[in-house]
Scaffold this active site. Sequence first.
Site, PDB file in Angstrom:
ATOM      1  N   ASP A 229      44.652 118.834  73.118  1.00  0.00           N
ATOM      2  CA  ASP A 229      45.511 119.884  72.595  1.00  0.00           C
ATOM      3  C   ASP A 229      46.982 119.462  72.584  1.00  0.00           C
ATOM      4  O   ASP A 229      47.420 118.700  73.448  1.00  0.00           O
ATOM      5  CB  ASP A 229      45.325 121.137  73.474  1.00  0.00           C
ATOM      6  CG  ASP A 229      45.761 122.389  72.762  1.00  0.00           C
ATOM      7  OD1 ASP A 229      46.042 122.337  71.553  1.00  0.00           O
ATOM      8  OD2 ASP A 229      45.841 123.429  73.431  1.00  0.00           O
TER       9      ASP A 229
ATOM     10  N   ASN B 127      37.762 125.519  64.191  1.00  0.00           N
ATOM     11  CA  ASN B 127      38.845 124.797  63.483  1.00  0.00           C
ATOM     12  C   ASN B 127      38.676 124.804  61.961  1.00  0.00           C
ATOM     13  O   ASN B 127      39.641 124.580  61.233  1.00  0.00           O
ATOM     14  CB  ASN B 127      38.960 123.345  63.974  1.00  0.00           C
ATOM     15  CG  ASN B 127      39.591 123.213  65.340  1.00  0.00           C
ATOM     16  OD1 ASN B 127      39.342 122.237  66.064  1.00  0.00           O
ATOM     17  ND2 ASN B 127      40.420 124.174  65.738  1.00  0.00           N
TER      18      ASN B 127
HETATM   19  C1  FPP Z   1      44.208 120.498  68.880  1.00  0.00           C
HETATM   20  O1  FPP Z   1      45.628 120.448  68.876  1.00  0.00           O
HETATM   21  C2  FPP Z   1      43.674 119.283  68.244  1.00  0.00           C
HETATM   22  C3  FPP Z   1      42.823 119.266  67.186  1.00  0.00           C
HETATM   23  C4  FPP Z   1      42.316 120.504  66.567  1.00  0.00           C
HETATM   24  C5  FPP Z   1      42.391 118.001  66.568  1.00  0.00           C
HETATM   25  C6  FPP Z   1      42.236 116.809  67.454  1.00  0.00           C
HETATM   26  C7  FPP Z   1      42.165 115.611  66.618  1.00  0.00           C
HETATM   27  C8  FPP Z   1      42.684 114.391  66.933  1.00  0.00           C
HETATM   28  C9  FPP Z   1      43.280 114.082  68.226  1.00  0.00           C
HETATM   29  C10 FPP Z   1      42.699 113.261  65.930  1.00  0.00           C
HETATM   30  C11 FPP Z   1      41.436 112.907  65.300  1.00  0.00           C
HETATM   31  C12 FPP Z   1      40.315 112.659  66.254  1.00  0.00           C
HETATM   32  C13 FPP Z   1      39.699 111.473  66.411  1.00  0.00           C
HETATM   33  C14 FPP Z   1      38.512 111.371  67.283  1.00  0.00           C
HETATM   34  C15 FPP Z   1      40.150 110.260  65.731  1.00  0.00           C
HETATM   35  P1  FPP Z   1      46.443 121.562  68.076  1.00  0.00           P
HETATM   36  O2  FPP Z   1      46.556 121.114  66.663  1.00  0.00           O
HETATM   37  O3  FPP Z   1      45.791 122.896  68.253  1.00  0.00           O
HETATM   38  O4  FPP Z   1      47.835 121.527  68.782  1.00  0.00           O
HETATM   39  P2  FPP Z   1      48.830 122.777  68.984  1.00  0.00           P
HETATM   40  O5  FPP Z   1      48.189 123.689  69.974  1.00  0.00           O
HETATM   41  O6  FPP Z   1      50.067 122.129  69.520  1.00  0.00           O
HETATM   42  O7  FPP Z   1      49.052 123.419  67.630  1.00  0.00           O
END
Ligand code: FPP
Length: 236
Positions: free
Chosen positions: A2, A50
């Site tokens: 996150d 998501n």
């Molecule tokens: C949550 O952070 C993260 C995600 C929904 C996506 C995670 C994906 C990656 C790390 C990259 C791709 C994955 C791989 C395996 C290559 P958020 O977007 O909710 O963060 P925020 O809470 O700050 O908005």
Amino acid sequence: MDGNGRWAEMRGLPREEGHREGSTSVREVTRCARRVGVQALTLYAFSSQNWARPAEEVAALMDLLREYLESERAEILENGIRLNAIGEVEKLPRFVKEPLDRLRADSANNTGMVLTLALSYGGREELAQAARRMAEAACKGELTPAQLDTQTFESYLWTNGLPPLDLVVRTSGEQRISNFLLWQLAYAELCFSDVLWPDFRTEAFLRCLAQYQQRERRFGLTSAQVKREDSHRAKA
Ligand code: FPP
């Protein structure tokens, strides 16, 4: 994993840039986990919920996943890692599902660390599909209510075959579970790190592992019982 969005917004960048930087953390943490002997690493890369994010963000994440599967393929195979996936992977677009299936098949006999990507994954969704499949088996007479103990239940989960969950790390300071491995969490240790995922690299990961090493895992026993068991094991 996150904090990608906040990492980007703090820099005046589009959220997608946070996910891109987060992919570098994925690579670093995976390398570190393998080096220190972690048996199984599961990354919550895309939840069932998501899909409801803005279409451009979903598209960017799908592109990143494909890039990742292509760019990491050689390193995964060279290091004996077995790539695994949990979730409703059939919902992924073909351009992600194909390289995923190929790498899963090509690494299936590897005996090193199991790297599991949770994709289109939700803990409730996993429990619901398990219940559905158990009900189907019961209707066919292949499963009786008396057979339904915790072990049988586990065999219907997507994580069937993976070792028990020891540690869950959530980054970015949020202290909630967000539909991750709900059944498997029963006796897992939890580590909440304030570091945003794109900044979560080797040092932050090792700090979580060090915290884990300080924990006493009791599994419902008393501390004295656990210490006795530990000393018996040390003598054996
Ligand atoms: C949550 O952070 C993260 C995600 C929904 C996506 C995670 C994906 C990656 C790390 C990259 C791709 C994955 C791989 C395996 C290559 P958020 O977007 O909710 O963060 P925020 O809470 O700050 O908005």
